[in-house]
Design an enzyme around this catalytic site. Structure first.
Site, PDB file in Angstrom:
ATOM      1  CD  GLU A   1      -3.123  -1.048   1.925  1.00 47.55           C
ATOM      2  OE1 GLU A   1      -3.236  -0.143   2.765  1.00 47.55           O
ATOM      3  OE2 GLU A   1      -4.047  -1.818   1.620  1.00 47.55           O
TER       4      GLU A   1
ATOM      5  CB  CYS B   1      -1.874   7.208   1.745  1.00 47.69           C
ATOM      6  SG  CYS B   1      -3.272   6.545   2.627  1.00 47.69           S
TER       7      CYS B   1
HETATM    8  P1  NAD Z   1       8.734   4.517   4.284  1.00 47.33           P
HETATM    9  O1  NAD Z   1       8.713   3.750   3.015  1.00 47.33           O
HETATM   10  O2  NAD Z   1       9.847   5.454   4.521  1.00 47.33           O
HETATM   11  O3  NAD Z   1       8.742   3.528   5.537  1.00 47.33           O
HETATM   12  C1  NAD Z   1       7.724   2.552   5.731  1.00 47.33           C
HETATM   13  C2  NAD Z   1       8.260   1.427   6.578  1.00 47.33           C
HETATM   14  O4  NAD Z   1       9.262   0.704   5.864  1.00 47.33           O
HETATM   15  C3  NAD Z   1       8.918   1.875   7.885  1.00 47.33           C
HETATM   16  O5  NAD Z   1       8.505   1.012   8.916  1.00 47.33           O
HETATM   17  C4  NAD Z   1      10.405   1.710   7.587  1.00 47.33           C
HETATM   18  O6  NAD Z   1      11.183   1.486   8.735  1.00 47.33           O
HETATM   19  C5  NAD Z   1      10.390   0.487   6.696  1.00 47.33           C
HETATM   20  N1  NAD Z   1      11.553   0.328   5.815  1.00 47.33           N
HETATM   21  C6  NAD Z   1      12.306   1.303   5.235  1.00 47.33           C
HETATM   22  N2  NAD Z   1      13.258   0.755   4.444  1.00 47.33           N
HETATM   23  C7  NAD Z   1      13.113  -0.600   4.528  1.00 47.33           C
HETATM   24  C8  NAD Z   1      13.786  -1.710   3.942  1.00 47.33           C
HETATM   25  N3  NAD Z   1      14.812  -1.550   3.099  1.00 47.33           N
HETATM   26  N4  NAD Z   1      13.358  -2.951   4.247  1.00 47.33           N
HETATM   27  C9  NAD Z   1      12.305  -3.133   5.077  1.00 47.33           C
HETATM   28  N5  NAD Z   1      11.643  -2.118   5.668  1.00 47.33           N
HETATM   29  C10 NAD Z   1      12.033  -0.864   5.395  1.00 47.33           C
HETATM   30  O7  NAD Z   1       7.319   5.260   4.352  1.00 47.33           O
HETATM   31  P2  NAD Z   1       6.760   6.247   5.469  1.00 47.33           P
HETATM   32  O8  NAD Z   1       7.487   7.542   5.408  1.00 47.33           O
HETATM   33  O9  NAD Z   1       6.680   5.547   6.777  1.00 47.33           O
HETATM   34  O10 NAD Z   1       5.262   6.447   4.975  1.00 47.33           O
HETATM   35  C11 NAD Z   1       4.864   7.446   4.069  1.00 47.33           C
HETATM   36  C12 NAD Z   1       4.436   6.823   2.762  1.00 47.33           C
HETATM   37  O11 NAD Z   1       3.445   5.822   3.017  1.00 47.33           O
HETATM   38  C13 NAD Z   1       3.782   7.805   1.826  1.00 47.33           C
HETATM   39  O12 NAD Z   1       4.240   7.588   0.517  1.00 47.33           O
HETATM   40  C14 NAD Z   1       2.287   7.465   1.927  1.00 47.33           C
HETATM   41  O13 NAD Z   1       1.534   7.826   0.806  1.00 47.33           O
HETATM   42  C15 NAD Z   1       2.346   5.994   2.130  1.00 47.33           C
HETATM   43  N6  NAD Z   1       1.124   5.477   2.751  1.00 47.33           N
HETATM   44  C16 NAD Z   1       0.288   4.723   1.997  1.00 47.33           C
HETATM   45  C17 NAD Z   1      -0.887   4.252   2.541  1.00 47.33           C
HETATM   46  C18 NAD Z   1      -1.848   3.444   1.723  1.00 47.33           C
HETATM   47  O14 NAD Z   1      -2.782   2.918   2.293  1.00 47.33           O
HETATM   48  N7  NAD Z   1      -1.688   3.311   0.423  1.00 47.33           N
HETATM   49  C19 NAD Z   1      -1.191   4.529   3.882  1.00 47.33           C
HETATM   50  C20 NAD Z   1      -0.305   5.284   4.625  1.00 47.33           C
HETATM   51  C21 NAD Z   1       0.868   5.754   4.051  1.00 47.33           C
END
Ligand code: NAD
Length: 458
Positions: free
Chosen positions: A229, A263
């Site tokens: 997502e 999001c």
């Molecule tokens: P992010 O991708 O920076 O981090 C998300 C998660 O991934 C965190 O827990 C992080 O620690 C982990 N992570 C980072 N690198 C990783 C790796 N290499 N391997 C495994 N895990 C890793 O995103 P964010 O800043 O937490 O969230 C914001 C983004 O999320 C925005 O783009 C937003 O649109 C999206 N979002 C989407 C939805 C949806 O339902 N589509 C909902 C909420 C947020």
């Protein structure tokens, strides 16, 4: 053991230094979850449901403290933290009410001798790597149906919402979910990466497109169920028959609520030329009424930007738009000093050569573009690699349906925006992801269908 420092993004103060997980602890917890999961799945659904009911009661009991914790670690205005927690309750109720029906075995053929049934079995052990912006929503959208359907959950909350993640976990343990069935892992990207090394049966990720792509690569060769997502660049079109003031008020909220860090925030707006100027006047009026400041104040609407690096993204998008001819009507700047602050920002005379109309902003900035027709609006709405949500404001339902049926998006809105319902599937197309949560399909997502061929002896 590593350490994870949790900072308050509104003040830069260190809230706490938490002991974190490492590769060894993640592996040990994954092994325990694997060993414990069959007994959890074997318990009657009624028992698992009783745990989730108690969890719900815990959320209600602790709501104010949970809201304060979320506000301190994410910078979300306190009213919106309470709204998220209150909004979680109907989601919990939905999962409680619908799980039994969603996973009941389905007889699809019966001729007296031969019966065919579709059964739904838990996936097993699922990994949930989560985002910070709505940590209760995005966490529980996965955790609750996964637990109810008999899975063990290895949950890695965002490093920007870890205290909230630990609270979700605490309340589930207090409600009777075994500690090796609901496991909260503490850490940043490297702990998420260590989790992906484990033998899991499903990976459910909420976060950015860039991380989602990395995760897809990491698990792609292992043939485990993968749901992503991801982000969006959600468009809305305001038609010439819409009430410009009402649409502006609704869309200002849709663009700026949660400091634009949703999001499904409205990320770009197209307005028919006939009402463009009236719409913009009302929009600016609404935005200038939003108070930015201490997220703990009841009247704060614009809170802190949770992740400091996002300030650079916002600044870059605004500078790029202005350099290419956009007009800045309000805001446009980050605030110097403690904490991460960016003014609510409105730009007009924008176009698709500008990043602000093409790349996710994830902050309180919006571009408003003038269009001449529905066809032009549809073309621009689809001029994106994302496809999470899209909306139309018009008095005419048929016109709305015509426009929205041509737009590539997982959710579409008529005269509303920035809305999620537990009864409807939440999904994205294109770079907004694969798979879904919520609705009956978002319960079945944590099960695998098994085909039963049953011949009754003559
Ligand atoms: P992010 O991708 O920076 O981090 C998300 C998660 O991934 C965190 O827990 C992080 O620690 C982990 N992570 C980072 N690198 C990783 C790796 N290499 N391997 C495994 N895990 C890793 O995103 P964010 O800043 O937490 O969230 C914001 C983004 O999320 C925005 O783009 C937003 O649109 C999206 N979002 C989407 C939805 C949806 O339902 N589509 C909902 C909420 C947020």
């Amino acid at each position: 053991m590593s350490t994870l420092n949790i900072y308050n993004p509104a003040t830069d103060e260190l809230i706490i230094a938490l002991p974190g997980d490492d590769a060894q602890s993640v592996a040990a917890k994954a092994r325990s979850a694997r060993a414990a999961q069959p007994a959890w799945a074997a318990r009657p659904l009624e028992e698992r449901r009783a745990c989730v009911e108690m969890f719900r009661a815990g959320v209600v009991r602790d709501l104010e403290q949970l809201a304060v914790t979320m506000t301190r670690e994410t910078g979300k205005p306190i009213r919106m933290s309470r709204n998220e927690l209150n909004g979680l309750l109907p989601r919990i109720d939905f999962f409680l009410a619908e799980t039994e029906q969603a996973v009941a075995p389905e007889t699809v053929f019966d001729d007296g001798g031969m019966r065919e049934q579709i059964g739904h079995e838990p996936l097993g052990v699922v990994a949930n790597i989560s985002a910070w912006n709505y940590p209760w929503f995005v966490g529980c959208n996965v955790i609750l149906p996964a637990l109810l359907t008999g899975n063990a959950v290895l949950y890695k909350p965002s490093e920007y919402a870890t205290l909230t993640g630990l609270e979700i976990s605490r309340l589930l343990h207090e409600a009777g979910v075994p500690r090796d069935i609901m496991v909260c892992l503490v850490g940043a990207a490297e702990v998420g990466a260590a989790l992906l090394e484990q033998q899991v049966d499903g990976v459910f990720f909420t976060g950015s497109h860039a991380t989602g792509a990395r995760i897809a690569q990491a698990v792609g060769r292992r043939f485990v169920k993968l749901q992503l997502e991801l982000g969006g660049k959600d468009p809305t079109y305001v038609c010439d028959d819409a009430d410009p003031a009402a649409a502006a008020e609704s869309l200002a909220d849709g663009a700026m609520y949660n400091t634009g860090q949703s999001c499904c925030s409205v990320e770009r707006i197209y307005v028919h030329e006939k009402i463009h100027d009236d719409f913009v006047d009302s929009f600016v009026k609404a935005v200038t009424g939003f108070r930015m400041g201490d997220p703990m104040r009841e009247d704060t609407y614009i809170g802190a930007i949770t992740r400091a690096p996002q300030l650079d993204v916002l600044e870059q998008q605004v500078d790029d738009a202005i350099a290419k001819g956009a007009t800045l009507l309000v805001g446009g700047e980050r605030r110097i000093g403690a904490g991460n602050w960016f003014d609510a920002t409105v730009l007009i005379n924008v176009d698709h050569t500008m990043e602000i109309m093409r790349e996710e902003s994830f902050g309180p900035v919006i571009g408003i573009q003038r269009v001449k027709s529905d066809d032009e609006a549809v073309r621009l709405m689809n001029d994106t690699r994302y496809g999470l949500t899209a909306g139309v404001y018009t008095r005419d339902e048929q016109r709305a349906r015509r426009v929205l049926s041509q737009v590539r998006a997982g959710s579409v809105y008529w005269n509303c925006c920035d809305r999620v319902s537990p009864r409807l599937p939440w999904s994205g197309v294109g770079d907004s992801g694969v798979g879904l949560t919520l609705s009956k399909y978002g319960i079945q997502a944590f099960t695998r269908p098994k085909a039963w061929h049953l011949r009754t002896p003559a």
